[in-house]
Enzyme design. Sequence first.
Site, PDB file in Angstrom:
ATOM      1  N   ASP A   1       3.881   2.756   6.822  1.00 29.28           N
ATOM      2  CA  ASP A   1       3.624   1.633   8.252  1.00 29.28           C
ATOM      3  C   ASP A   1       4.328   1.720   9.099  1.00 29.28           C
ATOM      4  OD1 ASP A   1       1.903  -0.124   9.271  1.00 29.28           O
ATOM      5  OD2 ASP A   1       2.338  -1.853   7.999  1.00 29.28           O
TER       6      ASP A   1
ATOM      7  N   TYR B   1       1.552  -3.413  -0.565  1.00 28.90           N
ATOM      8  CA  TYR B   1       0.553  -4.142  -0.018  1.00 28.90           C
ATOM      9  C   TYR B   1      -0.682  -4.586  -1.112  1.00 28.90           C
ATOM     10  CZ  TYR B   1       2.394  -2.724   4.479  1.00 28.90           C
ATOM     11  OH  TYR B   1       3.314  -2.720   5.694  1.00 28.90           O
TER      12      TYR B   1
HETATM   13  C1  IPM Z   1      -1.815   0.041  10.354  1.00 27.04           C
HETATM   14  C2  IPM Z   1      -1.806  -1.581  10.205  1.00 27.04           C
HETATM   15  C3  IPM Z   1      -2.387  -2.095   8.985  1.00 27.04           C
HETATM   16  C4  IPM Z   1      -1.475  -2.070   8.106  1.00 27.04           C
HETATM   17  C5  IPM Z   1      -2.426  -3.407   9.122  1.00 27.04           C
HETATM   18  C6  IPM Z   1      -3.564  -3.893  10.337  1.00 27.04           C
HETATM   19  C7  IPM Z   1      -3.209  -3.980   7.759  1.00 27.04           C
HETATM   20  O1  IPM Z   1      -0.773  -1.953  10.667  1.00 27.04           O
HETATM   21  O2  IPM Z   1      -2.839   0.671   9.808  1.00 27.04           O
HETATM   22  O3  IPM Z   1      -0.832   0.590  10.167  1.00 27.04           O
HETATM   23  O4  IPM Z   1      -0.517  -2.524   7.818  1.00 27.04           O
HETATM   24  O5  IPM Z   1      -1.872  -0.848   7.108  1.00 27.04           O
HETATM   25 MG    MG Z   2       0.918  -0.433  10.997  1.00 27.67          MG
END
Ligand code: IPM
Ligand code: MG
Length: 356
Positions: free
Chosen positions: A245, A137
């Site tokens: 995630d 990410y």
């Molecule tokens: C989470 C969410 C977030 C992520 C998004 C909203 C950026 O899915 O907190 O799991 O991917 O981390």
């Molecule tokens: Mg998430």
Amino acid sequence: MSKHIVFLPGDGIGPEVTAATIKVLDALKLGFTYEQKLVGGAAIDATGSPLPADTLEACRQADATILACVGGPKWAHAAYDKRPEAGLLGLRKELDLFANLRPAIVFDALIDASTLKPEVVRGLDILIVRELTGGVYFGTPRGITDIGNCERRGVNTQVYTTSEIRRVAARAFELARKRGRKVCSVEKANVMESGLLWREEVTKLHAEKYTDVELSHMYADNCAMQLLRNPSQFDVIVTDNLFGDILSDAAAMLTGSLGMLPSASLGAGKPSLYEPVHGSAPDIAGQNKANPLAMILSLAMALRYSLDRPDAADTLENAVKQVLTDGVRTADITAKGQAFVSTSAMGDAVVARLNG
Ligand code: IPM
Ligand code: MG
């Protein structure tokens, strides 16, 4: 000294679940101060930025930040750095909140809300520790480029360093010591170098400092399967940002609803961020329908990990359990055809239990 909390209602159902949570905080009568700040789409609309400087500064100074959720269709076509999600990712990165704790606990009263058989999920209590500030990410290079001949190329980079792996693994081992003393480290070492490094560094750290904790390793795809097959085999799972995630959404659903799951994001110092695992649910926003319990339970985690009030955390978690035992349900956790209450009524039910 009185503690100070920053609330970030964000987008979609965020303001509704925040209002319920603030009522609960007031009912706890802890004498804390609090304020609300803008983040996500709400901040983009008001200031042009998903993470305004004064929001970031307030979160840096706060004893705990509690965020509801960000995102929505209105902002879904903007560039990545101008989307609501950039506010959340920026907050995690700027505050260096590398360890994301996502517990999945099945409440007895909600056993029938799970799509899995009761005998598979009864008594479930697992903790996913997701690495939150590294991996694919955040890795560079990233982007979409034109490579000619009407072809484009999209790139993201999965990257981890020794210290990034060690600090989150250490957190997982320490948390396991206070629970079932078992850590399962999850990656794809069979196909990814970053996964192989992850496995080697976790193994090394374990041998150096944490041999009293049982360590196992699992590939992420197998872990997804095992979470559905026999989730109780796990105590603490430690994994990277992307796999964490995905696996935490799966684990959340074992409990019956994403609307129940809190999380804590911690770093090495004071700043901390607490948030429900659920998203902004634009389809039901503004309808007073959402389940506020994930955010209310996020407040409980904040009381335990950042606000030095584990006693109040217990009180609050017990009040939530009682409300569920009383049969109070929002739409997401109600059985087909059964009655359910609104967001604010669920908050009021918790308040009534705290006062009663
Ligand atoms: C989470 C969410 C977030 C992520 C998004 C909203 C950026 O899915 O907190 O799991 O991917 O981390
Ligand atoms: Mg998430």
